[in-house]
Scaffold this motif. Structure first.
Motif, PDB file in Angstrom:
ATOM      1  N   ASP A 174      15.435 -10.270  12.777  1.00 20.48           N
ATOM      2  CA  ASP A 174      14.488 -11.089  13.530  1.00 20.48           C
ATOM      3  C   ASP A 174      15.206 -11.895  14.614  1.00 20.48           C
ATOM      4  OD1 ASP A 174      12.036 -12.041  14.204  1.00 20.48           O
ATOM      5  OD2 ASP A 174      11.936 -13.541  12.611  1.00 20.48           O
ATOM      6  N   ARG A 234      13.333 -13.958  21.084  1.00 18.63           N
ATOM      7  CA  ARG A 234      13.852 -15.285  21.464  1.00 18.63           C
ATOM      8  C   ARG A 234      15.217 -15.175  22.145  1.00 18.63           C
ATOM      9  NH1 ARG A 234      13.252 -17.496  15.701  1.00 18.63           N
ATOM     10  NH2 ARG A 234      12.689 -15.318  15.365  1.00 18.63           N
ATOM     11  N   ARG A 269       1.298  -5.910  17.773  1.00 21.21           N
ATOM     12  CA  ARG A 269       1.878  -6.532  18.969  1.00 21.21           C
ATOM     13  C   ARG A 269       1.295  -5.875  20.213  1.00 21.21           C
ATOM     14  NH1 ARG A 269       8.167  -8.244  18.039  1.00 21.21           N
ATOM     15  NH2 ARG A 269       7.801  -9.382  16.110  1.00 21.21           N
TER      16      ARG A 269
HETATM   17 MG    MG Z   1      10.087 -12.292  15.023  1.00 23.22          MG
END
Ligand code: MG
Ligand code: IPE
Length: 234
Positions: A2, A6, A53
């Protein structure tokens, strides 16, 4: 795995760039597992929920999977890495499914690493599919309902041919399992880090392993009873 999005955002770049960097981190980690003699690595690449998504991100991920398979399988095979997949792959593009099947079909005499990519995977779906398989056997008359226990159900689940995972690592700061190997993780040690997946390197994996080595695994028993329990859980 993950934190790709970001990682890209920190650099004011599109999320797909983060996924590409994530794929490079996979190479680093696989390499380090081989060096450390780790026999099995299962990576959560794409969850059943990730289908929701935005279409362009899903499309980019599919193209990336395909490219990675095209470019990496030969080298992985040379290094005696047995690549395989768990999860529901019916929705994957045909070309990708063909590549997956071809990679899985490669025979390895003595694999140094079993590398499983969880793609289209969900832990609950895994349990449901196992229950369905047993129900089919009951219907076919080859299994009695009384024979359904932890062992038969576990045998019908993904990764049944491997020992249960020793260590679960989640990157990217969230402290949750997010529908990964729910059944298989019952006694797995959990390790969380804020490091974003593309920044994961050998030193971080070593830190997780060192932490794991300090833990006492008791499998519900008392200190001292545990060595036999660890063996029996295999
Ligand atoms: Mg994520
Ligand atoms: C994980 O990174 C990779 C996949 C789910 C394919 P994310 O895409 O979830 O990255 P963040 O959480 O947005 O940073």
């Amino acid at each position: 795995m993950d934190g790709n999005g970001r990682w890209a955002k920190q650099r004011q770049r599109p999320r797909t760039l983060g996924h590409r960097a994530g794929a490079r981190a996979v190479r680093t980690i696989v390499e380090h597992c081989l060096e450390r003699g780790i026999p099995a690595l299962t990576l959560f690449a794409f969850s059943s929920e990730n289908w929701n998504r935005p279409e362009d991100e899903v499309g980019a991920l599919m193209r990336l999977f395909l490219r990675v398979l095209e470019s990496e399988v030969e080298e992985l095979t040379r290094r005696q890495v047995h690549l395989r997949f768990i999860g529901e792959r019916a929705r994957f593009p045909e070309a990708l499914r063909r590549r997956m099947a071809a990679a899985e079909a490669i025979h390895h005499n003595a694999p140094r690493l079993v590398l499983t990519l969880a793609a289209g995977y969900g832990g609950r779906a895994d349990i449901a599919a196992a229950a369905r398989r047993l129900a089919e056997r009951v219907q076919a008359g080859t299994l009695c309902p009384e024979q359904i226990d932890e062992s038969t159900l576990g045998q019908a689940m993904s990764l049944a041919d491997l020992p249960p995972p020793d260590l679960f690592i989640r990157t990217g700061g969230e402290r949750r399992i997010s529908n990964f190997l729910l059944w298989q993780l019952a006694y797995t040690e959990l390790w969380f880090t804020d490091v974003l997946w593309p920044d994961v390197d050998a030193a971080l994996l070593d830190a997780a392993l060192a932490d794991y080595a300090r833990r006492e695994r008791r499998f519900g028993l008392l200190p001292g009873q545990c060595e036999t329990a660890a063996v029996e859980s295999r």
